[in-house]
Structures are given as C-alpha cells and as structure tokens.
Design an enzyme around this catalytic site. Structure first.
Site, PDB file in Angstrom:
ATOM      1  N   HIS A   1       0.823  -1.209   0.000  1.00  0.00           N
ATOM      2  CA  HIS A   1       0.000   0.000   0.000  1.00  0.00           C
ATOM      3  C   HIS A   1       0.858   1.261   0.000  1.00  0.00           C
ATOM      4  CE1 HIS A   1      -2.958   2.741   2.296  1.00  0.00           C
ATOM      5  NE2 HIS A   1      -3.455   2.580   1.075  1.00  0.00           N
TER       6      HIS A   1
ATOM      7  N   ASP B   1      -1.296   6.525  -5.549  1.00  0.00           N
ATOM      8  CA  ASP B   1      -2.376   7.492  -5.735  1.00  0.00           C
ATOM      9  C   ASP B   1      -1.899   8.577  -6.690  1.00  0.00           C
ATOM     10  OD1 ASP B   1      -4.249   6.666  -3.326  1.00  0.00           O
ATOM     11  OD2 ASP B   1      -2.216   6.759  -2.532  1.00  0.00           O
TER      12      ASP B   1
ATOM     13  N   HIS C   1      -1.073  10.910  -1.915  1.00  0.00           N
ATOM     14  CA  HIS C   1      -2.384  10.453  -1.444  1.00  0.00           C
ATOM     15  C   HIS C   1      -3.319  11.589  -1.058  1.00  0.00           C
ATOM     16  CE1 HIS C   1      -5.265   9.203   1.688  1.00  0.00           C
ATOM     17  NE2 HIS C   1      -5.412   8.136   0.922  1.00  0.00           N
TER      18      HIS C   1
END
Length: 289
Positions: free
Chosen positions: A39, A68, A81
């Site tokens: 992640h 992201d 992000h």
C-alpha cells in the site's frame, strides 16, 4: 474450402479476443494464496508514495505496489495520497502563506522542491514527490506491478484520459503490461470512463457496493475493493458469483490489512488480495496459515 475459411476466421477471432482481454490478475485458488499488495509502497518502512517506498517493497520481495495519482496546478500528474501537501511534505515551511496547501494549487516545479521524506524519518530527508512518469519508470525498473488509484477525480476533469495517455507513452498499455496494471478509484464514474477509454484494462472499484448493485458495477469493473471491516465471507462469495467486465468472476482486494490476525481472517473469507502497509507481516501470516 468453406470449412477452412471458417476455421481461419474463428482462429483470428480468438486472437483478437486474446489481445482485447487482459491477463487475469492472480486470484486466491490459482496461486493458493491471496495477492499481497504493498500500500503506497512498503509504507510502514519508507515514506508513502515515493520511489523509496516502492524500492523497499521490491527489496522485501513484493511485486504488487499501490499508489495514488493527482494533478498539479499546471497539469502534471504526481503521486501523492492526500489532497493537501501538508501531512507528507514540508510545504508549510517553504510556502507558509498558502494554506490549505492543496496539490491542485501548486505547480509541478513547486512540488518538486518539497521534502516528502523528512516527516517519516531523518534518513529519508530530501525524498521528493515523484511525478507519475518518474514513478512508472521506477516500477518498470523494479519489474513491479501496479494498482493505480485515480484520486479525487472530481477535482481534475479529464484526469482519466491524461493518465491513460501517460501510461501509453510509457509502454504500459501494451499486451505485455496489461497483466501488471489495475486502475482503481472510489469514483464509479471515473472507473467507468477508464473502462470505456481502454476496455482491455483491468479496473477496480474502491468501496462496498450493495449486493443488488454488483451487476451494475460488473459492467465496467473486474474487482470490488472494500475496506476489510466492511465485508463478510458471505459478501465475498456473492461478489465471486458475479461475472465482471471481462467475463471472469469479480475479484476482491481488501484494504488496509496490517496485522496477522486480520490477514488470516480475510483470507478465510476468500479474498483475492490484501492491500497492506506491512506486506512482510501479512505474507508471513498467510504462509503460516
């Protein structure tokens, strides 16, 4: 003669279908274990969404990373992000009068000046916010696979087209790479747009649609990616019973699983992937059963 022609046409059709259909994403049951996705890179061990974080994931032996993507004031795609630069950079020090420090209000050159690592550890001071182009080159160098999230698409009209254009320019939309790339978003409209623009690409919806909505989402997505706390074994089973956009059962990647007990629990649910800040912890838990 007619039979030979028919056979040739059928063979050609199968070839076209193969070109249009992405390589299946690894699923639980095929490899025996859910896929582990780092992640924002290995973000428990290096500053999130940086080149250092995906390098760390590679060193730990993980091929799938997640990121992201947002857009600067002057139209550059960058990997970060939050909608604000405040949490993960020193933007308040360099630009004290520009609160709330939104990504969309800063140029690429301004963002390139920011320290995106010092907040995490002095060892990473001077780490930069990567552009998506820089990031894709590093993912390629590391032989990694990417779960790319289009973040806040409502703030960035046309970001789907722009992202796909950059991915194409970097060679990531050819047949060789299609099995190494998934595009996801919390916006159903954004994922629907990606699917319409590039039907061969694997897509994922971030969230937990109701059971009655699954067939609607399955028209334009291949995976349903909810938070781990929002699902049950029954829900995962129901998702798997629905055929996705490419004629295969919908998959389920859950987020964000960072401890052994939760990893084992969602594995028992039958999920296909676990998105985690601590991929090594999750891998050890899955291997231990």
């Amino acid at each position: 003669m007619h039979a030979r022609v028919a056979a040739a046409i059928a063979t050609a059709a199968l070839g076209v279908a193969a070109l249009l259909s992405p390589t299946p994403v690894a699923r639980a049951g095929e490899s025996g274990e859910p896929t582990v996705i780092a992640h924002r890179g290995a973000s428990a061990y290096a500053p999130e969404n940086t080149l250092a974080s995906i390098d760390k994931a590679a060193k730990l032996g993980f091929s799938w990373v997640e990121n992201d993507v947002q857009r600067t004031k002057d139209g550059e795609l960058v990997v970060i992000h939050d909608g604000s630069l405040e949490r993960t950079t020193n933007v308040k020090e360099l630009f004290p009068g520009r609160a709330p420090w939104k990504v969309k209000d800063f140029t690429a050159a301004e963002i390139a000046r920011l320290d995106a690592g010092g907040w995490f550890s002095p060892a990473y001071a001077g780490t930069r916010v990567p552009t998506l182009e820089q990031y894709m080159r590093r993912v390629e160098r590391n032989h990694e696979k990417l779960l790319l999230e289009i973040k806040n698409p409502e703030l960035y009209p046309g970001i789907e087209q722009q992202t796909l254009k950059l991915l194409g320019n970097q060679g990531w939309l050819d047949q060789k790479h299609l099995g190494r790339l998934i595009v996801q978003s919390f916006s159903a409209d954004s994922i629907r747009t990606v699917h319409e623009l590039k039907p061969a690409l694997t897509t994922a919806y971030l969230g937990r649609p109701s059971v009655t909505q699954l067939h609607q989402y399955a028209r334009f997505t291949d995976l349903i990616n909810p938070s781990y706390g929002s699902i049950s074994k029954g829900y995962v089973c129901t998702v798997h019973s629905v055929e996705g956009a490419h004629g295969r059962p919908l998959g389920v990647f859950v987020w964000t699983v960072n401890d052994a007990d939760t990893a084992r629990k969602v594995k028992d649910y039958g999920v296909d992937g676990l998105i985690t800040n601590k991929p090594d912890v999750v891998r050890a838990a899955l291997e231990a059963g």
